[in-house]
Design an enzyme around this catalytic site. Structure first.
Site, mmCIF file in Angstrom:
data_model
loop_
_atom_site.group_PDB
_atom_site.id
_atom_site.type_symbol
_atom_site.label_atom_id
_atom_site.label_comp_id
_atom_site.label_asym_id
_atom_site.label_seq_id
_atom_site.Cartn_x
_atom_site.Cartn_y
_atom_site.Cartn_z
ATOM 1 C CG HIS A 123 11.419 7.296 12.396
ATOM 2 N ND1 HIS A 123 11.869 7.333 11.101
ATOM 3 C CD2 HIS A 123 12.159 6.365 13.027
ATOM 4 C CE1 HIS A 123 12.834 6.422 10.954
ATOM 5 N NE2 HIS A 123 13.024 5.832 12.109
ATOM 6 N NE ARG B 82 -1.153 12.357 9.433
ATOM 7 C CZ ARG B 82 -0.211 11.489 9.062
ATOM 8 N NH1 ARG B 82 -0.551 10.372 8.470
ATOM 9 N NH2 ARG B 82 1.069 11.757 9.262
ATOM 10 C CE LYS C 113 6.688 1.463 5.642
ATOM 11 N NZ LYS C 113 5.798 2.587 5.641
ATOM 12 C CD GLU D 277 11.835 0.331 0.022
ATOM 13 O OE1 GLU D 277 10.652 0.521 -0.262
ATOM 14 O OE2 GLU D 277 12.522 1.171 0.658
HETATM 15 C C1 MV4 Z 1 14.172 4.396 3.710
HETATM 16 C C2 MV4 Z 1 15.415 4.995 4.038
HETATM 17 C C3 MV4 Z 1 16.530 4.687 3.248
HETATM 18 N N1 MV4 Z 1 16.431 3.812 2.205
HETATM 19 N N2 MV4 Z 1 14.085 3.555 2.667
HETATM 20 C C4 MV4 Z 1 11.806 6.053 7.555
HETATM 21 C C5 MV4 Z 1 10.383 5.861 7.906
HETATM 22 C C6 MV4 Z 1 9.683 5.757 6.646
HETATM 23 N N3 MV4 Z 1 9.162 7.075 6.298
HETATM 24 C C7 MV4 Z 1 10.692 5.295 5.640
HETATM 25 N N4 MV4 Z 1 11.964 5.652 6.180
HETATM 26 C C8 MV4 Z 1 13.113 5.460 5.496
HETATM 27 N N5 MV4 Z 1 13.064 4.649 4.441
HETATM 28 C C9 MV4 Z 1 15.209 3.268 1.951
HETATM 29 N N6 MV4 Z 1 15.125 2.397 0.919
HETATM 30 C C10 MV4 Z 1 15.473 5.869 5.141
HETATM 31 C C11 MV4 Z 1 14.335 6.081 5.863
HETATM 32 C C12 MV4 Z 1 14.453 6.986 7.003
HETATM 33 C C13 MV4 Z 1 13.836 8.224 6.994
HETATM 34 C C14 MV4 Z 1 13.061 8.631 5.925
HETATM 35 C C15 MV4 Z 1 12.477 9.893 5.967
HETATM 36 C C16 MV4 Z 1 12.643 10.736 7.070
HETATM 37 C C17 MV4 Z 1 13.389 10.321 8.108
HETATM 38 C C18 MV4 Z 1 13.996 9.070 8.107
HETATM 39 C C19 MV4 Z 1 14.746 8.645 9.191
HETATM 40 C C20 MV4 Z 1 15.334 7.420 9.176
HETATM 41 C C21 MV4 Z 1 15.200 6.569 8.075
#
Ligand code: MV4
Length: 675
Positions: free
Chosen positions: A247, A304, A128, A212
């Protein structure tokens, strides 16, 4: 001259692909590859001996025991099969080894084309923080935060204070939501940081974190990108994947509702920038957090083909696996950006073998019946299973994907609901009813989407109990009676004296009836079935219904006429288990192995055998006085027990048959005098 030969060797078109995967994606890749005239090699584990992907492939090689770690994740075994089968290329699908840089490198080292990005790109996106550093250099917008090397606690706390709360602590080696911690205030930061690092160390062996700004209501919008080996890169528009549970994506759609053309183009260009920053080639997905204010931030890049790629295929009319093979053949992308457009709206619903009423725990078992919606250009099913296949504990419980397309979102959503109503799985629990509820939810229909959607609405969509109506019970009873009739007819055809063949139209007389005992949700439902010239009268919960109908040749479409009202249901019957499907709902029943029927003799008749059969019980003796309705003899015929009862009060003067005797149709069973 040499470069020419080398070039030709390099450009030798791929003629044989090993698909290093299983289930629906393996079937899907095989389908496109074979359409391109390419031979397909499947690999399979013990549990997949008879799986669909093995049957579809041109050849299939055994690679080990069922657990993925002993089969589909065994890069050495897969590489060995690739060499032994003279495969030119390997398609990894998604999951398993699809983002394993070591495997990609091993393929290239063995002169086998890895259908995916260069190893370096996979490595770059594997971490990441490294990914975010690369994106920073490429001017890709990131959420405000800190992703430096220093992990000194006080510094991290100061960085968090600078960002402003709430902040999100993320394990850099994490992914898919694992190793994330929301921190609301500065005071709690240190404890959360230490706990997040401990968890990261134990889960990923690496406790490095980044900080973040926490976006409280983001959507997950991702861009499909494609690049070739000649520096060309395009985007194939976006997908909205905000509807996730822990997720795991549940329903995906394209395009993203409400995304402006400007934002789409900006996001697309940023995604292309990201791909170019890592010398990408092949199919890739750049994931963004899309905030309520319309801003968007790079989240991560997947190197992918994604599960949800079919929604992009439906709105662009392209085959992304074909594009992957074209790029792997070292040919340029088929289209330039200005030749790409999208049309209409598409949804994908993931069909899981899981129980929404039991915390979505995966289920395993045999698929007694898999009925698909009518397939056409609007409705596509990518499935890894067919009727009779089993779902095991060893792999992801997703058994199929339902993809629909229509001219706009509302039409596509209506089509999704319709197709889900026609998607029938009997033998194991699925999330289909949950998906139908979700696709019918006002907030979803109004595109009120964000990543917390299911946190907010999930409860309403689960623990649904479908009350069972008399008409559903009637369809079960009719199924039982139709099967018995056909069984008796079959039996009768084996023995020519049977009443079912009797030209005099022999029937159990009007007062004869069968008792059908049905178990539903541990409750006993008793239906008294009376024979009628056309069909039956069913006594259900004290009400009489005149019911007739028939079951289609495939034994699944039941047409009913209940008191003149015609309807249709879908039936799956296996042994004594019956599942009834109607309007996206389903009910499961067990038929008690009840071989009892009651034969009420006609007033005028003697006590005679209503059909040929065997005496299995005599309940009276000479001289005994008998009340009307009292059982006299039990016979067995047509795999059923038939109790012959007294039609009036009488005294027995002679018993003419004993247990075990065969009796003819109409034979007098006892002699008697009326009282
Ligand atoms: C975040 C966020 C809110 N703010 N970053 C979830 C897993 C990874 N894809 C990153 N994720 C998130 N990052 C910040 N700064 C909320 C999530 C998140 C999320 C993102 C996309 C799809 C579903 C999610 C479910 C929970 C949290």
């Amino acid at each position: 001259m040499v470069s020419e030969i080398m070039n030709n060797v390099k450009n030798k078109n791929i003629q044989k692909i090993l698909i290093a995967n299983r289930g629906e994606i393996a079937c899907r890749v095989i389908r496109t590859a074979q359409q391109m005239g390419i031979q397909c090699v499947a690999v399979y584990s013990d549990a997949d001996q008879n799986s669909q992907h093995v049957k579809l492939a041109d050849e299939a090689w055994y690679i080990g025991n069922s657990p993925a770690s002993e089969s589909y994740l065994r890069a050495d075994k897969i590489l060995q099969v690739a060499k032994q089968s003279n495969s030119d290329a390997v398609h990894p699908g998604y999951g398993f080894l699809s983002e394993n840089a070591g495997f990609a490198k091993a393929c290239s080292d063995n002169n086998i084309i890895f259908i995916g990005p260069p190893t370096g790109a996979i490595e770059a996106m594997g971490s990441k923080s490294e990914a975010k550093n690369i994106m920073t250099l490429a001017n890709v917008p990131l959420v405000e935060g800190y992703h430096g090397d220093s992990q000194e606690e006080t510094l991290l706390n100061q960085e968090a204070d600078k960002i402003g709360y709430p902040v999100l602590i993320k394990a850099t080696a994490g992914g898919g939501g694992k190793g994330m911690r929301v921190v609301e205030t500065s005071e709690e930061f240190l404890l959360s940081l230490q706990s997040c690092k401990r968890e990261a160390l134990s889960s990923f062996g690496d406790d490095k974190v980044l900080i973040e700004k926490y976006l409280t209501k983001p959507r997950h919008v991702e861009i499909q990108v494609f690049a070739d080996n000649f520096g060309n890169a395009v985007h194939l528009f976006e997908r909205d994947c905000s509807i996730q549970r822990r997720h795991q994506k549940v329903i995906e759609e394209a395009p993203a509702p409400g995304l402006s053309e400007d934002t789409r183009n900006a996001m697309g260009q940023v995604a292309i920038q990201a791909a170019k920053a890592i010398n990408y080639s092949g199919a890739g997905t750049v994931e963004f957090l899309y905030d309520e204010d319309g801003s968007f931030y790079f989240m991560e890049m997947n190197t992918r083909l994604q599960v949800e790629h079919p929604v992009t295929e439906k709105i662009t009319g392209l085959d992304l696996v074909e594009w992957q093979i074209i790029v792997a053949n070292n040919q340029p992308l088929p289209l330039k950006q200005d030749q790409l457009s999208f049309n209409g709206h598409a949804f994908e619903a993931r069909i899981y073998a899981e129980d929404p009423n039991n915390d979505f725990l995966p289920v395993t078992g045999k698929i007694d019946y898999l009925g698909l919606p009518k397939l056409n250009s609007n409705v596509r099913v990518d499935s890894g299973v067919v009727t009779g296949d089993s779902v095991s504990v060893f792999y992801d419980p997703m058994i199929a994907k339902l993809i629909v397309w229509d001219k706009d979102r509302n039409s596509a959503l209506a089509r999704l609901r319709g197709a889900l109503s026609e998607f029938h799985v009997a033998g194991l629990t699925t999330n289909i009813e949950f998906l139908h509820e979700l696709a019918s939810h006002d907030s979803f229909m109004n595109a009120d989407l964000d990543t917390h959607f299911l946190d907010k609405h999930g409860e309403e969509l689960c623990n649904l109990t479908n009350d069972v109506s008399d008409s559903i019970i009637a369809s079960v009873a009719l199924t039982v009676m139709l099967e018995q009739s056909s069984q008796s007819l079959e039996q009768a055809l084996d023995n020519h004296s049977s009443p079912w063949l009797d030209s005099t139209g022999w029937r159990l007389n009007e007062d004869n009836h069968h008792i059908i005992e049905i178990i539903h949700n541990e409750q006993l439902i008793t239906v008294i079935a009376h024979f009628r010239e056309q069909g039956f009268v069913f006594e259900i919960s004290g009400k009489d219904y005149l019911v007739k109908g028939d079951l289609s040749d495939n034994q699944h479409d039941l047409s009913l006429d209940i008191d003149g009202q015609k309807s249709r249901v879908i039936i799956s019957k296996k042994d004594n288990d019956i599942v009834v499907f109607k309007n996206s709902m389903s009910w499961s029943f067990q038929i008690k192995d009840n071989k009892k029927s009651v034969v009420e003799q006609e007033e005028s008749s003697n006590l005679t055998a209503p059909m040929p059969g065997t005496v299995i019980e005599v309940m009276i003796e000479v001289g005994q006085e008998i009340e009307k309705g009292q059982p006299i003899v039990i016979m067995e015929a047509m795999k059923m027990e038939h109790t012959i009862k007294a039609h009036k009060s009488l005294v027995i003067t002679d018993v003419l048959y004993a247990v075990g005797d065969l009796v003819e149709d109409g034979a007098e069973l006892v002699a008697f005098e009326e009282l």
